[in-house]
Design a protein around this motif. Structure first.
Motif, short mmCIF file in Angstrom:
data_model
loop_
_atom_site.label_atom_id
_atom_site.label_comp_id
_atom_site.label_asym_id
_atom_site.label_seq_id
_atom_site.Cartn_x
_atom_site.Cartn_y
_atom_site.Cartn_z
N TRP A 36 0.79 -1.27 0.06
CA TRP A 36 0.19 -0.19 0.04
C TRP A 36 0.80 1.32 -0.20
O TRP A 36 0.51 2.37 -0.47
CB TRP A 36 -1.04 -0.13 1.18
CG TRP A 36 -1.84 -1.11 1.26
CD1 TRP A 36 -2.05 -1.89 0.21
CD2 TRP A 36 -2.54 -1.56 2.51
NE1 TRP A 36 -3.14 -2.89 0.78
CE2 TRP A 36 -3.36 -2.51 1.93
CE3 TRP A 36 -2.69 -1.26 3.95
CZ2 TRP A 36 -4.11 -3.31 2.95
CZ3 TRP A 36 -3.44 -1.82 4.62
CH2 TRP A 36 -3.92 -3.07 4.53
N CYS A 37 2.21 1.09 0.41
CA CYS A 37 3.02 2.30 0.49
C CYS A 37 3.64 2.59 -0.97
O CYS A 37 4.69 3.41 -0.92
CB CYS A 37 3.99 2.18 1.66
SG CYS A 37 3.15 2.28 3.44
N TRP A 38 3.57 1.67 -1.72
CA TRP A 38 4.15 1.67 -3.04
C TRP A 38 3.44 1.35 -4.13
O TRP A 38 3.59 0.36 -5.03
CB TRP A 38 5.66 1.03 -3.12
CG TRP A 38 6.38 0.86 -4.13
CD1 TRP A 38 6.61 1.96 -4.84
CD2 TRP A 38 7.73 0.25 -3.99
NE1 TRP A 38 7.80 1.75 -5.81
CE2 TRP A 38 8.55 0.90 -5.25
CE3 TRP A 38 8.18 -0.67 -3.44
CZ2 TRP A 38 9.51 0.37 -5.46
CZ3 TRP A 38 9.51 -1.13 -3.75
CH2 TRP A 38 10.25 -0.70 -4.79
N ASP A 39 1.92 1.62 -4.32
CA ASP A 39 0.99 1.21 -5.20
C ASP A 39 0.97 2.33 -6.48
O ASP A 39 0.41 3.30 -6.26
CB ASP A 39 -0.26 1.17 -4.51
CG ASP A 39 -1.39 0.69 -5.57
OD1 ASP A 39 -0.70 0.32 -6.76
OD2 ASP A 39 -2.51 0.30 -4.94
N ALA A 40 1.92 2.36 -7.25
CA ALA A 40 2.17 3.29 -8.45
C ALA A 40 1.88 2.39 -9.84
O ALA A 40 2.13 1.55 -10.05
CB ALA A 40 3.50 3.87 -8.41
N THR A 46 13.62 1.78 -8.37
CA THR A 46 14.88 2.41 -8.58
C THR A 46 15.32 2.71 -7.21
O THR A 46 14.58 2.30 -6.29
CB THR A 46 14.72 3.85 -9.30
OG1 THR A 46 13.89 4.75 -8.39
CG2 THR A 46 14.04 3.83 -10.53
N GLU A 47 16.50 3.28 -7.00
CA GLU A 47 16.98 3.56 -5.62
C GLU A 47 16.19 4.37 -4.92
O GLU A 47 15.89 4.24 -3.81
CB GLU A 47 18.56 4.22 -5.78
CG GLU A 47 19.63 2.88 -6.03
CD GLU A 47 19.46 1.75 -4.75
OE1 GLU A 47 19.22 1.78 -3.69
OE2 GLU A 47 19.18 0.56 -5.17
N GLU A 48 15.71 5.29 -5.63
CA GLU A 48 14.75 6.42 -5.07
C GLU A 48 13.60 6.17 -4.58
O GLU A 48 13.08 6.17 -3.63
CB GLU A 48 14.68 7.64 -6.29
CG GLU A 48 13.82 8.74 -5.77
CD GLU A 48 13.50 9.78 -6.55
OE1 GLU A 48 13.01 10.92 -6.19
OE2 GLU A 48 13.50 9.66 -8.00
N THR A 49 12.95 5.16 -5.60
CA THR A 49 11.61 4.65 -4.97
C THR A 49 11.60 3.60 -3.85
O THR A 49 10.85 3.58 -3.03
CB THR A 49 10.63 3.91 -6.32
OG1 THR A 49 11.65 2.85 -6.68
CG2 THR A 49 10.59 4.90 -7.30
N LYS A 50 12.77 2.82 -3.90
CA LYS A 50 13.01 1.89 -2.87
C LYS A 50 13.35 2.79 -1.49
O LYS A 50 12.74 2.29 -0.54
CB LYS A 50 14.16 1.01 -2.96
CG LYS A 50 13.93 -0.06 -4.27
CD LYS A 50 15.00 -1.05 -4.42
CE LYS A 50 16.30 -0.64 -4.90
NZ LYS A 50 17.35 -1.70 -5.28
N GLN A 51 14.14 3.69 -1.55
CA GLN A 51 14.21 4.46 -0.40
C GLN A 51 12.98 5.05 0.37
O GLN A 51 12.59 5.22 1.35
CB GLN A 51 15.28 5.48 -0.68
CG GLN A 51 16.66 4.75 -0.58
CD GLN A 51 16.96 3.86 0.53
OE1 GLN A 51 16.90 4.39 1.54
NE2 GLN A 51 17.50 2.91 0.19
N MET A 52 12.19 5.49 -0.84
CA MET A 52 10.73 6.18 -0.46
C MET A 52 9.95 5.29 0.16
O MET A 52 9.40 5.60 1.31
CB MET A 52 10.24 6.83 -1.88
CG MET A 52 8.75 7.36 -1.59
SD MET A 52 7.88 7.10 -3.07
CE MET A 52 7.66 5.28 -3.19
N VAL A 53 9.82 3.98 -0.49
CA VAL A 53 8.78 3.08 0.10
C VAL A 53 9.20 2.81 1.69
O VAL A 53 8.49 2.60 2.49
CB VAL A 53 8.52 1.82 -0.71
CG1 VAL A 53 9.77 1.05 -0.56
CG2 VAL A 53 7.44 1.05 -0.27
N LEU A 54 10.65 2.67 1.83
CA LEU A 54 10.83 2.30 3.27
C LEU A 54 10.62 3.35 4.17
O LEU A 54 10.10 3.08 5.28
CB LEU A 54 12.58 1.91 3.32
CG LEU A 54 12.84 0.65 2.63
CD1 LEU A 54 14.46 0.50 2.31
CD2 LEU A 54 12.21 -0.49 3.47
#
Length: 164
Positions: A36-40, A46-54
């Protein structure tokens, strides 16, 4: 004392369904599915999206852990690598909180059958089967309670988790 249930497992093992049942089983509980924290769309890794979801996951879990209304916090995500578990837990204040790390697993045949039904229903794409089967062996080396969901109902699995 609060309890944080961290529930991992490959796609198709039953994490979300079991956690929805567990949420109704445990007293004063709340549930977060990491997806639910990464439903795009499009889904981009990407490194940016992986850090964002964490960051998203740690923020929401932190809010739940610090809210006096909840005694049980339930979180599920694929969690097939120790580094991912460490990244989620490392950013949380776990003072006064017991953590129960659990991996939901099932046989390869069961996993394939469940995912194939989801593909045929249009819920998942065909490539999920290979990706999920490839991750299945990774859970053996994790320091988690292993629970086999093969041939079991979500209520049976949730009861086993609640009894830990």
């Amino acid at each position: 004392m609060k309890t944080l249930y961290i529930i991992g497992g490959p796609m198709g093992a039953g994490k979300t369904t079991v956690c929805q049942v567990l949420k109704k089983t445990l007293p004063d509980s709340v549930f977060l599915d990491g997806d639910w924290c990464w439903d795009a769309h499009p889904f981009q890794v990407t490194e940016e999206t992986k850090q964002m979801v964490l960051r998203n996951i740690r923020f929401v879990l932190g809010q739940f852990l610090h809210c006096s209304a909840y005694r049980s916090v339930i979180f599920c995500w694929v969690l097939h690598e120790q580094a991912i578990l460490d990244a989620v837990l490392g950013g949380l204040d776990l003072t006064g909180c017991a953590v129960k790390n659990i991996s939901l697993l099932c046989s390869e045949a069961e996993l394939r059958a469940r995912l194939q039904r989801d593909v045929e229903s249009g819920l998942r794409t065909e490539d999920v089967i290979g990706r999920s089967l490839a991750r299945l062996p990774a859970y053996a080396g994790l320091p988690t309670f292993k629970i086999d969901t093969t041939g079991r109902t979500p209520a049976e699995v949730a009861a086993q988790i609640a009894a830990l």
